[in-house]
Design a protein around this motif. Sequence first.
Motif, PDB file in Angstrom:
ATOM      1  N   ASN A  52       0.734  -1.267  -0.053  1.00  0.00           N
ATOM      2  CA  ASN A  52       0.198   0.054  -0.038  1.00  0.00           C
ATOM      3  C   ASN A  52       0.739   1.089  -0.079  1.00  0.00           C
ATOM      4  O   ASN A  52       0.309   2.231   0.455  1.00  0.00           O
ATOM      5  CB  ASN A  52      -0.958  -0.041   1.082  1.00  0.00           C
ATOM      6  CG  ASN A  52      -0.343   0.285   2.572  1.00  0.00           C
ATOM      7  OD1 ASN A  52       0.933  -0.029   2.610  1.00  0.00           O
ATOM      8  ND2 ASN A  52      -1.315   0.233   3.670  1.00  0.00           N
ATOM      9  N   LEU A  54       3.033   2.321   2.024  1.00  0.00           N
ATOM     10  CA  LEU A  54       3.684   2.805   3.141  1.00  0.00           C
ATOM     11  C   LEU A  54       5.169   2.872   2.996  1.00  0.00           C
ATOM     12  O   LEU A  54       5.822   3.671   3.895  1.00  0.00           O
ATOM     13  CB  LEU A  54       3.213   1.910   4.471  1.00  0.00           C
ATOM     14  CG  LEU A  54       1.727   2.410   5.045  1.00  0.00           C
ATOM     15  CD1 LEU A  54       1.663   1.759   6.376  1.00  0.00           C
ATOM     16  CD2 LEU A  54       1.866   3.900   5.146  1.00  0.00           C
ATOM     17  N   ASN A  77      -2.987   8.130  -2.401  1.00  0.00           N
ATOM     18  CA  ASN A  77      -4.013   8.105  -1.181  1.00  0.00           C
ATOM     19  C   ASN A  77      -5.359   7.531  -1.644  1.00  0.00           C
ATOM     20  O   ASN A  77      -6.023   6.756  -0.854  1.00  0.00           O
ATOM     21  CB  ASN A  77      -4.503   9.655  -0.851  1.00  0.00           C
ATOM     22  CG  ASN A  77      -3.046  10.552  -0.208  1.00  0.00           C
ATOM     23  OD1 ASN A  77      -2.317   9.867   0.335  1.00  0.00           O
ATOM     24  ND2 ASN A  77      -3.085  11.597  -0.573  1.00  0.00           N
ATOM     25  N   ARG A  80      -4.826   3.869  -1.403  1.00  0.00           N
ATOM     26  CA  ARG A  80      -4.779   3.449   0.115  1.00  0.00           C
ATOM     27  C   ARG A  80      -6.303   3.397   0.565  1.00  0.00           C
ATOM     28  O   ARG A  80      -6.479   2.435   1.543  1.00  0.00           O
ATOM     29  CB  ARG A  80      -4.065   4.340   0.924  1.00  0.00           C
ATOM     30  CG  ARG A  80      -2.484   4.095   0.742  1.00  0.00           C
ATOM     31  CD  ARG A  80      -1.945   4.957   1.618  1.00  0.00           C
ATOM     32  NE  ARG A  80      -0.418   5.032   1.548  1.00  0.00           N
ATOM     33  CZ  ARG A  80       0.421   5.929   1.338  1.00  0.00           C
ATOM     34  NH1 ARG A  80       0.108   7.305   1.592  1.00  0.00           N
ATOM     35  NH2 ARG A  80       1.867   5.993   1.227  1.00  0.00           N
ATOM     36  N   ARG A  81      -7.182   4.013   0.083  1.00  0.00           N
ATOM     37  CA  ARG A  81      -8.595   4.029   0.611  1.00  0.00           C
ATOM     38  C   ARG A  81      -9.057   2.693   0.297  1.00  0.00           C
ATOM     39  O   ARG A  81     -10.055   2.142   1.081  1.00  0.00           O
ATOM     40  CB  ARG A  81      -9.431   4.975  -0.355  1.00  0.00           C
ATOM     41  CG  ARG A  81      -9.414   6.490   0.193  1.00  0.00           C
ATOM     42  CD  ARG A  81     -10.330   7.169  -0.932  1.00  0.00           C
ATOM     43  NE  ARG A  81      -9.505   8.451  -1.032  1.00  0.00           N
ATOM     44  CZ  ARG A  81      -9.889   9.166  -2.093  1.00  0.00           C
ATOM     45  NH1 ARG A  81     -10.795   8.904  -2.900  1.00  0.00           N
ATOM     46  NH2 ARG A  81      -9.147  10.270  -2.265  1.00  0.00           N
ATOM     47  N   MET A  85      -5.561  -1.998   6.330  1.00  0.00           N
ATOM     48  CA  MET A  85      -4.252  -2.094   7.009  1.00  0.00           C
ATOM     49  C   MET A  85      -4.281  -2.283   8.321  1.00  0.00           C
ATOM     50  O   MET A  85      -4.925  -1.440   8.911  1.00  0.00           O
ATOM     51  CB  MET A  85      -2.989  -1.526   6.425  1.00  0.00           C
ATOM     52  CG  MET A  85      -1.717  -2.116   7.070  1.00  0.00           C
ATOM     53  SD  MET A  85      -0.266  -1.544   6.134  1.00  0.00           S
ATOM     54  CE  MET A  85       0.984  -2.727   6.680  1.00  0.00           C
ATOM     55  N   ALA A 154     -10.403  -0.156   9.677  1.00  0.00           N
ATOM     56  CA  ALA A 154     -10.034  -0.275   8.204  1.00  0.00           C
ATOM     57  C   ALA A 154     -11.267  -0.769   7.550  1.00  0.00           C
ATOM     58  O   ALA A 154     -11.152  -0.304   6.320  1.00  0.00           O
ATOM     59  CB  ALA A 154      -8.714  -1.316   8.208  1.00  0.00           C
ATOM     60  N   MET A 157     -13.623   1.916   5.574  1.00  0.00           N
ATOM     61  CA  MET A 157     -13.468   2.605   4.346  1.00  0.00           C
ATOM     62  C   MET A 157     -13.983   1.592   3.007  1.00  0.00           C
ATOM     63  O   MET A 157     -13.541   1.859   1.899  1.00  0.00           O
ATOM     64  CB  MET A 157     -11.715   2.786   4.073  1.00  0.00           C
ATOM     65  CG  MET A 157     -11.323   3.584   5.157  1.00  0.00           C
ATOM     66  SD  MET A 157     -12.001   5.313   5.308  1.00  0.00           S
ATOM     67  CE  MET A 157     -11.416   5.938   3.894  1.00  0.00           C
TER      68      MET A 157
ATOM     69  N   GLU B 224       1.412   6.343  10.088  1.00  0.00           N
ATOM     70  CA  GLU B 224       1.239   5.302   8.979  1.00  0.00           C
ATOM     71  C   GLU B 224      -0.408   4.408   9.058  1.00  0.00           C
ATOM     72  O   GLU B 224      -0.689   4.311   8.058  1.00  0.00           O
ATOM     73  CB  GLU B 224       2.202   4.000   9.236  1.00  0.00           C
ATOM     74  CG  GLU B 224       3.476   4.368   9.274  1.00  0.00           C
ATOM     75  CD  GLU B 224       4.542   3.231   9.518  1.00  0.00           C
ATOM     76  OE1 GLU B 224       3.978   2.318  10.347  1.00  0.00           O
ATOM     77  OE2 GLU B 224       5.659   3.292   9.144  1.00  0.00           O
ATOM     78  N   ARG B 227      -2.197   7.421   7.229  1.00  0.00           N
ATOM     79  CA  ARG B 227      -2.124   7.206   5.773  1.00  0.00           C
ATOM     80  C   ARG B 227      -2.479   6.038   5.059  1.00  0.00           C
ATOM     81  O   ARG B 227      -2.950   5.996   3.969  1.00  0.00           O
ATOM     82  CB  ARG B 227      -0.519   7.295   5.442  1.00  0.00           C
ATOM     83  CG  ARG B 227       0.234   8.651   6.082  1.00  0.00           C
ATOM     84  CD  ARG B 227      -0.394   9.826   5.412  1.00  0.00           C
ATOM     85  NE  ARG B 227      -0.342  10.065   4.141  1.00  0.00           N
ATOM     86  CZ  ARG B 227       0.809  10.481   3.255  1.00  0.00           C
ATOM     87  NH1 ARG B 227       1.670  10.918   3.876  1.00  0.00           N
ATOM     88  NH2 ARG B 227       0.540  10.600   1.706  1.00  0.00           N
ATOM     89  N   SER B 228      -2.517   4.967   5.911  1.00  0.00           N
ATOM     90  CA  SER B 228      -3.313   3.625   5.474  1.00  0.00           C
ATOM     91  C   SER B 228      -4.533   3.686   5.305  1.00  0.00           C
ATOM     92  O   SER B 228      -5.120   2.877   4.521  1.00  0.00           O
ATOM     93  CB  SER B 228      -2.724   2.619   6.196  1.00  0.00           C
ATOM     94  OG  SER B 228      -3.456   2.497   7.469  1.00  0.00           O
ATOM     95  N   LEU B 229      -5.217   4.660   5.754  1.00  0.00           N
ATOM     96  CA  LEU B 229      -6.743   4.809   5.493  1.00  0.00           C
ATOM     97  C   LEU B 229      -7.000   5.880   4.482  1.00  0.00           C
ATOM     98  O   LEU B 229      -7.998   6.315   4.043  1.00  0.00           O
ATOM     99  CB  LEU B 229      -7.462   5.457   6.815  1.00  0.00           C
ATOM    100  CG  LEU B 229      -7.366   4.697   8.021  1.00  0.00           C
ATOM    101  CD1 LEU B 229      -7.637   5.347   9.353  1.00  0.00           C
ATOM    102  CD2 LEU B 229      -8.434   3.419   7.992  1.00  0.00           C
ATOM    103  N   GLY B 230      -6.044   6.339   3.845  1.00  0.00           N
ATOM    104  CA  GLY B 230      -6.157   7.047   2.614  1.00  0.00           C
ATOM    105  C   GLY B 230      -5.921   8.678   2.847  1.00  0.00           C
ATOM    106  O   GLY B 230      -6.321   9.332   2.337  1.00  0.00           O
ATOM    107  N   MET B 231      -5.915   9.089   3.899  1.00  0.00           N
ATOM    108  CA  MET B 231      -5.525  10.461   4.682  1.00  0.00           C
ATOM    109  C   MET B 231      -4.202  10.960   3.835  1.00  0.00           C
ATOM    110  O   MET B 231      -3.314  10.292   3.953  1.00  0.00           O
ATOM    111  CB  MET B 231      -5.607  10.663   6.139  1.00  0.00           C
ATOM    112  CG  MET B 231      -6.953  10.464   6.530  1.00  0.00           C
ATOM    113  SD  MET B 231      -7.000  10.196   8.326  1.00  0.00           S
ATOM    114  CE  MET B 231      -7.054  11.759   9.069  1.00  0.00           C
ATOM    115  N   SER B 232      -4.375  12.371   3.315  1.00  0.00           N
ATOM    116  CA  SER B 232      -3.129  12.802   2.811  1.00  0.00           C
ATOM    117  C   SER B 232      -2.204  13.339   4.053  1.00  0.00           C
ATOM    118  O   SER B 232      -2.619  13.308   5.307  1.00  0.00           O
ATOM    119  CB  SER B 232      -3.673  14.019   2.270  1.00  0.00           C
ATOM    120  OG  SER B 232      -3.965  15.036   2.930  1.00  0.00           O
TER     121      SER B 232
END
Lengths: 244, 322
Positions: A52, A54, A77, A80-81, A85, A154, A157, B224, B227-232
């Motif tokens: 993803n 990271l 981004n 990642r949505r 994770m 997680a 989303m 992390e 960010r892994s949730l898609g936040m900028s």
Amino acid sequence: MIEVKHLIKVFEGRGQVVRAVDDVSTQVAKGEVVVIIGPSGSGKSTFLRCLNGLEEFDDGQVVIDGIDLTESKTNLNAVRREVGMVFQHFNLFPHKTVLENVTLAQRVVRKRKPAEANDKAIKLLTKVGIAEKANEYPSRLSGGQQQRVAIARALAMDPKVMLFDEPTSALDPEMVGEVLDVMKQLAREGMTMAVVTHEMGFAREVANRVLFMDFGRILEDAPPAKFFTAPKEPRAQTFLKQVL
Amino acid sequence: MARKRHTIQWPWRGLLVVILLGIAIGLWVATKRVNYEWRWERVPQYFFYQHEEAQTAPVAGAVVRISPNGGYSLVEIAPKGGGQSDTVRVETDTLEIKAGDTVSEGDDIGAERQWKIGPLIWGLWVTIWISFVSGFIGLIIGLITGLCRISKNPTLRGLAVFYIELIRGTPLLVQIFIFYFFIGTVLNLDRTVAGVGALALFVGAYTAEIIRAGIQSIPKGQTEAARSLGMSATETMIHIVLPQAFKRVLPPLAGQFISLIKDSSLVSVIAITDLTKSGREIITSSFATFEIWFTVALLYLVITSVLSQLLFWLERRFARSD
């Protein structure tokens, strides 16, 4: 759903060069549960974190649901949505309540209305069996409860893929079961999952495929029945002897 | 002997009282030796005082009537040429005329008293608002500089380091002089603006380092997870990192702002009438040197302790999630 080609990740520091992920190629189909096992330092967590974005990798290609992470115009981004994770140390937001932990990204990233996000959060918290703690702060929860909240966070989303990075390694033994149960349920519902774990029982029961990693390479890729009874690689054989 | 022991506390408390008393007696003896005459009664008038304003007759004429009403009296004057009579309000005990007297225009009739705010209160107010405004601006400067300090961009990082080192490596007094005499002259700044500006820049540099440390103290896993949730990166900073960092840096930030209140006394050198300058001015007229300095010190102590109580309360509120 996930396609990895010739992935290379190199850590450099203090004159040492470590090839954490060394030319890994594999793929995960939709609805498939892939468990990645291997000794510590074998690069399995790093590999998962590359999926993803990271971890920025040095070479190779990762394609998630048809979107290439390496392409310069890809919005990480946005990718990642779609990729949930779960971390070893939960990483819940300590300044937010359980409910806010689950609703925050929904509101900020998915732009959902508060009421809609709340409904979704309560539904998911009920699913992981922790709805009654919705208004508590994470510090009041046990490790197992925190990890279940992290899974709900997680899932909120609506990800297409879930990555689990040693989700039970930081838990007291009696709490491992409750987290694994949630993961098993997810697998039954057809979620695409990539799981790094030391829980051999889980791998045997739930996985479609087991990847055995060492020195940054995938040494064996086999269905669990085959992997646990007749591993081909000598490294895998010694590893299994040690953990089972 | 790891078992908890109950030590007797009261002899130590007694010793504390004895030592404090000793210091007080020592001070008293010391002032006796220099033959200082304490005049504490002169101090209150510099907080509030009664201003007497002389009231004069608006027209020439005769005092028709004086009607006492509580502490003051209404004096009615009929103009010499006839017409509507005028009324003047004065304090009864300052009356200088009787009913039936004739007055010419501008004659003293009496005086009206008014409570006025004294220079100490004015100085206190100036100190409070200068500290507050420069603290607020300093916090914003500190936040921006702190973020620049950890930015990946070498230009922003370099500028932040340059600014922080420049401010932290020079005395505030010198900075105030430079700000007032150089920058103030070039940009034609008012002395108050120059004072507030110098203080804000000063506190900003220290705040920047505090905020940088706070941001860096938040575990990487928090970023992390966000960010892994898609936040900028920006959303992560606003929703996840900064709220947690702010909570952590509250105690050092409180110390910084308490320092700022005390440091603000330095702006008196560019003739801003803050608490310190008020004190100095009062001493030239009252000669109550010791009393005024003690009072000024006490007033600073009051502001700083109120602020530290306020921040302590804020800290406890933030601790709810622990």
